[in-house]
Structure formats: structure tokens, C-alpha cells
Design a protein around this motif. Structure first.
Motif, PDB file in Angstrom:
ATOM      1  N   GLY A  73       0.912  -1.225   0.018  1.00  0.00           N
ATOM      2  CA  GLY A  73      -0.011  -0.206  -0.103  1.00  0.00           C
ATOM      3  C   GLY A  73       0.704   1.208  -0.079  1.00  0.00           C
ATOM      4  N   ILE A  76       2.471   1.875  -3.501  1.00  0.00           N
ATOM      5  CA  ILE A  76       1.631   2.040  -4.790  1.00  0.00           C
ATOM      6  C   ILE A  76       1.084   3.509  -4.632  1.00  0.00           C
ATOM      7  N   GLY A  77       0.947   3.579  -3.039  1.00  0.00           N
ATOM      8  CA  GLY A  77       0.523   5.029  -2.828  1.00  0.00           C
ATOM      9  C   GLY A  77       1.373   6.195  -3.095  1.00  0.00           C
ATOM     10  N   LEU A  81      -1.062   7.248  -6.149  1.00  0.00           N
ATOM     11  CA  LEU A  81      -2.137   7.655  -5.572  1.00  0.00           C
ATOM     12  C   LEU A  81      -2.616   8.777  -6.022  1.00  0.00           C
ATOM     13  N   ARG A 100       0.738  -4.109 -12.095  1.00  0.00           N
ATOM     14  CA  ARG A 100       0.505  -5.106 -10.964  1.00  0.00           C
ATOM     15  C   ARG A 100       0.465  -6.595 -11.489  1.00  0.00           C
ATOM     16  N   ALA A 176      -7.088  -6.329  -3.765  1.00  0.00           N
ATOM     17  CA  ALA A 176      -6.742  -5.043  -3.199  1.00  0.00           C
ATOM     18  C   ALA A 176      -6.197  -3.863  -4.482  1.00  0.00           C
ATOM     19  N   TYR A 177      -5.645  -4.672  -5.222  1.00  0.00           N
ATOM     20  CA  TYR A 177      -5.120  -3.943  -6.631  1.00  0.00           C
ATOM     21  C   TYR A 177      -6.243  -3.336  -7.368  1.00  0.00           C
ATOM     22  N   PHE A 180      -8.080  -0.590  -5.740  1.00  0.00           N
ATOM     23  CA  PHE A 180      -7.196   0.582  -5.694  1.00  0.00           C
ATOM     24  C   PHE A 180      -7.690   1.983  -6.555  1.00  0.00           C
ATOM     25  N   ALA A 184      -8.109   5.189  -4.281  1.00  0.00           N
ATOM     26  CA  ALA A 184      -7.307   6.443  -4.478  1.00  0.00           C
ATOM     27  C   ALA A 184      -8.235   7.526  -4.672  1.00  0.00           C
ATOM     28  N   PHE A 233      -3.575  -2.752   3.559  1.00  0.00           N
ATOM     29  CA  PHE A 233      -3.483  -2.082   2.270  1.00  0.00           C
ATOM     30  C   PHE A 233      -3.873  -0.616   2.579  1.00  0.00           C
ATOM     31  N   LEU A 237      -1.299   3.028   2.390  1.00  0.00           N
ATOM     32  CA  LEU A 237      -1.722   4.105   1.470  1.00  0.00           C
ATOM     33  C   LEU A 237      -1.677   5.499   2.502  1.00  0.00           C
TER      34      LEU A 237
END
Length: 490
Positions: A73, A76-77, A81, A100, A176-177, A180, A184, A233, A237
Motif C-alpha cells: 500500500g 503503490i500510494g 495515488l 501489478r 486490493a489492486y 485501488f 485512490a 493495504f 496508503l
């Protein structure tokens, strides 16, 4: 610390490193080794009995998965994001999902196919394939569920769902992906909040897990997997949002150093407290209360290169972090296959014979030999080929103000070895001896030609009565924060 926080802009702060955060990559190696030791713990009893404190830490190794969730998280954030949250268009979302997919699927697909074939062969041969843990049916339908990484969706427990037991977390992360882009959009307004507040929210995001662990002592396999991935996750983020609002100063780095050490000390204390409170009852586990400290550890390691961050940033640790996903996938394969062969007789299962116990350390080290092969032969090549399918976005050059026409002068090379081309003396320059011109176009034209060809040029600044507008600096698109060594998986 308030003086170190950004008060207005939501742009990435000065303190966020560009590219790979080596300490966090090394932290992934720690998480992977932590999980490996947990799964080998029962077989390693003759060795762990000599180090009681180490046993307390290893028994909480299931938290390595929650650490992976939060790291995913966070990385990726940082990388996606703002971009996805600001403009969740199909193109941006599609690129993220494909990136991903390319990260987690190739290695997972190879391990799944091999283990599915192993289960099928063992059962066809009349052997018991479920000596260590139960496995699903080795048929086409189940294989498709595994390869689509949806095998955990709709399931309550972990056993019998995947050919590889740790594969439950791969399915959880894939979910989770896919969620996302919506996350976001929902979290983007928080980009303007003060960093301490968002960091506090990051720690509070794991409140359901903390309360369950403290009050009920629920072990890892009895917990709800959707709660774990959601809390971990989202906490990652939020930690990324907080990190974007922090400036890197001497004070910030000192606080980060102290925070990283203090967080680890508190975690170890909780692990010892857990050993005392459970009183030898392996059905209870209170160590999950430390999940609220994971965001603090991640953010602290992101803003210092001293102490623990220095150790995690060493070359060996960073490489271990880059292959951590493959370590996570292969270690249980080794454990499952070996025990299936050795323990076909139920009377021999979990019997600590001297010969088998002597071979256990070699079994525990085997994944660290298999993981580099899977990483270099499958994970990275396949990922590169998948990402090559994504069309590169082209950035239009900035417009250049027009100038009055003037005779163009040729561009000549200044030095064959310098790689830089210089412009000759142009009309209007006092060095040329020619009459001054109101406007000079030669440097501008050469600059435009160089931009179109990607060539570096050195343009002299002519001395004219009317200055020539200076071409705007071309800024390259900054690299992603996400190092895919910070693999996100599991």
C-alpha cells in the motif's frame, strides 16, 4: 515536527526519495525470512530451544504477511495515488492494473502449475498429497481459479483453497489492486491534511486487528483474510500520504532514526509479552497488536539512512528484498514436497528422527537458492515482456515563442568526443564583425533541431540589442517512487 511539514501543496515532499527506497526493499527481505522461519518453526525446535527470545519473535512470523500488505500500500500510494485519484480514466487504471499483474502473476503462475501437477501425480500414484496441508482438486476448473488469482474470493478459511498455502495472500492482494482506483479517489482529499494527522489515521486503520488480537488472542489462520488485507493495504496508503507531506530536514531525520529504533524495540517487547500471556497455549496469539506500529516503522525508515535503515539498505539485504516474493512462493513448496515424500507413513509424521532433523536447516535454506532462479528466469523477464505491451505515453514539447526570421547558420560539432554540439558565432554577435540584427534566430532554430533529434547542444547567448527569449527548460518526467523490488506481494 510541525515546521517540517508541508502546509499547502500536495506535491511530493522534498524528503521522499526518488526511485527505490532501499531500506524498505531490505525490510521486505526481513518479512520474507520471518514467514519462512514461522513455517519451519516446528521442525526447527531443536535449534530454537537454545534461543528462547528468538522463538518469541519467530512465533509472530505471520505478521510478515501484514508487513507485506502495508508495504504494498505504501509503495503503490507513492507511485500511483495522486495520478489515479486525480484522473481515474480507463487508460491510467489499465496501466496500473497491468503493472501489478505483471509484477505478481508470472512467478505465481509457474509455481501454481508445478504444484498442481505435483498434487495430480501424487494422487494418481495412490499416495497421500495432503500430508502437511490439504490441497484443492487438481482439475481444470480449480487450476483456472488459481491462475486467475481469485481462489480466495468467497472463502472463509485458508486450508484446501490453494495448491500453495501462502497463495491466499496473492489472491488477497490482487483484490486490493483491483479496488485501488476507487480507494485512490476516496483518499485523495486527505492529501491536504497535516502529516501527523494522516499518520495517526494510518495507525488507526488497523484498529479492528488490534482489538481482536488483544481481546481474543486470535491466531493468524483463524483471522478474517479480508480484514487483514483491507487494514494493511489502507494503512500503507495513508502512510504514503503522510510521507508526501513531510520535508526531510536534520530534525526529521533524527526523529525518523529514533522512531525506527523505538518501533522495533516496542515490537520485540510485545512478542515477549505475547509469550507470557499465552502461557504455552498455541491456540492463542496476542502478538497482532503490533500491526498498528507498522506504518510508523515504514515511514521512519523512509526518512533516514542511519541505524536500522543503514543495515536494511546494504546490498545483500536489498537483493533479498528484490527476490522476497520468490522466497515467499518457494519456501512452502519445499516444505510441502519434502514432508509429503518422507511422511507418507502417518506414524512417521512430525517424528523428530535424528537424520530428518539434521536435514531441516538445508530444507530451510533451499528456498534461498530456488528464489533467485525463479526471479531471474521467470519473474523479471516475464514482467518486462508484459510491460512492453503498454504503449508509452508521449509528452508534447512545450511551445516556443516565435522570433523574427533571420538567415540560418549551420550547426557544427565542437568536439568529436564531447558529444555536445556548439553553435558558431552568429549574425548580430559582436564577435562576428557583422552588423547587429534586431532578432537572432540561429540559436533558437538549432535548439529546436536538437530537441527533435535528442541531441545535446550548447547555445551561446548572443549579445544583441533586443534579447532573444531563453527557451524554457525541458523537465523530464520524474521516475516512479515504486521499486518493483518492493514487490508487493504477499
Amino acid at each position: 515536527m510541525s515546521s517540517d511539514l508541508r502546509s499547502g501543496s500536495a506535491e511530493p515532499a522534498v524528503g521522499i526519495p526518488r526511485g527505490e527506497i532501499r531500506a524498505l526493499t531490505g525490510l521486505r527481505a526481513v518479512a520474507a525470512v520471518w514467514v519462512v522461519l514461522l513455517h519451519f518453526q516446528r521442525l526447527l525446535n531443536p535449534y530454537l530451544d537454545q534461543v528462547p527470545l528468538l522463538r518469541s519473535v519467530i512465533s509472530a512470523g505471520w505478521l510478515g504477511v501484514d508487513l507485506f500488505f502495508a508495504l504494498s500500500g505504501f509503495v503503490i500510494g507513492l507511485a500511483y495515488l495522486e495520478q489515479v485519484g486525480r484522473s481515474p480514466r480507463p487508460g491510467a487504471v489499465g496501466r496500473f492494473v497491468l503493472a501489478r499483474f505483471a509484477r505478481v502473476w508470472p512467478a505465481w503462475a509457474v509455481v501454481t502449475v508445478l504444484m498442481g501437477a505435483w498434487v495430480w501425480v501424487v494422487r494418481k500414484g495412490g499416495w497421500n498429497a495432503d500430508v502437511l496441508v490439504p490441497h484443492p482438486d487438481a482439475d481444470v476448473t480449480q487450476m483456472l481459479r488459481q491462475l486467475s488469482m481469485t481462489h480466495m474470493w468467497g472463502q472463509d478459511g485458508f486450508f484446501g483453497v490453494s495448491y500453495v498455502l501462502p497463495g491466499w495472500s496473492i489472491s488477497a492482494e490482487w483484490l486490493a489492486y483491483l479496488c485501488f482506483p476507487l480507494l485512490a479517489v476516496c483518499l485523495r482529499p486527505l492529501l491536504h491534511l497535516p502529516a501527523p494527522l494522516v499518520l495517526a489515521l494510518s495507525c488507526l486503520a488497523s484498529t479492528p486487528l488490534v482489538i481482536t488480537a488483544f481481546e481474543q488472542g486470535v491466531p493468524d489462520l483463524a483471522q478474517n483474510w479480508m480484514t487483514r488485507i483491507a487494514c494493511g493495504f489502507v494503512a500503507g496508503l495513508l502512510a504514503a500520504i503522510a510521507a508526501k507531506r513531510i520535508r526531510r530536514t536534520e530534525r526529521t531525520e533524527s526523529l525518523a532514526l529514533a522512531g525506527s529504533v523505538l518501533t522495533v524495540v516496542l515490537m520485540v517487547c510485545v512478542f515477549m509479552w505475547n509469550s507470557w500471556r499465552r502461557g504455552g497455549d498455541l491456540g492463542l496469539d496476542y502478538s497482532g497488536v503490533v500491526v498498528c506500529l507498522i506504518p510508523l516503522l515504514i515511514v521512519s525508515l523512509s526518512f533516514t539512512e542511519r541505524g536500522l535503515a543503514s543495515l536494511l539498505g546494504r546490498r545483500t539485504m536489498v537483493y533479498g528484498g528484490r527476490i522476497s516474493y520468490c522466497i515467499y512462493l518457494t519456501h512452502f513448496v519445499v516444505l510441502d514436497v519434502v514432508t509429503t515424500i518422507v511422511w507418507q507413513d502417518p506414524a512417521k509424521a512430525w517424528v523428530p528422527t535424528p537424520g530428518f532433523m539434521l536435514a531441516v536447516p538445508a530444507m530451510a535454506l533451499a528456498p534461498f537458492l530456488l528464489a533467485p532462479l525463479l526471479h531471474h528466469l521467470v519473474e523479471e523477464p516475464a514482467r518486462a515482456r508484459i510491460m512492453a505491451l503498454v504503449p508509452k505515453r508521449r509528452t508534447a514539447p512545450r511551445s516556443v515563442p516565435s522570433v523574427a526570421a533571420a538567415p540560418e547558420a549551420p550547426v557544427v560539432a565542437d568536439s568529436p568526443s564531447s558529444g555536445v554540439r556548439r553553435l558558431p558565432v552568429t549574425v548580430g554577435d559582436p564577435r562576428s564583425g557583422a552588423a547587429p540584427a534586431a532578432r537572432v534566430r540561429e540559436p533558437r532554430t538549432a535548439w529546436l533541431n536538437a530537441v527533435s533529434t535528442g541531441e545535446r547542444v550548447a547555445v551561446p547567448r548572443p549579445r544583441v540589442t533586443h534579447p532573444v527569449p531563453v527557451p524554457p527548460a525541458t523537465r523530464g518526467r520524474s521516475g516512479r517512487h515504486e521499486s518493483e523490488s518492493v514487490s508487493s506481494s504477499a
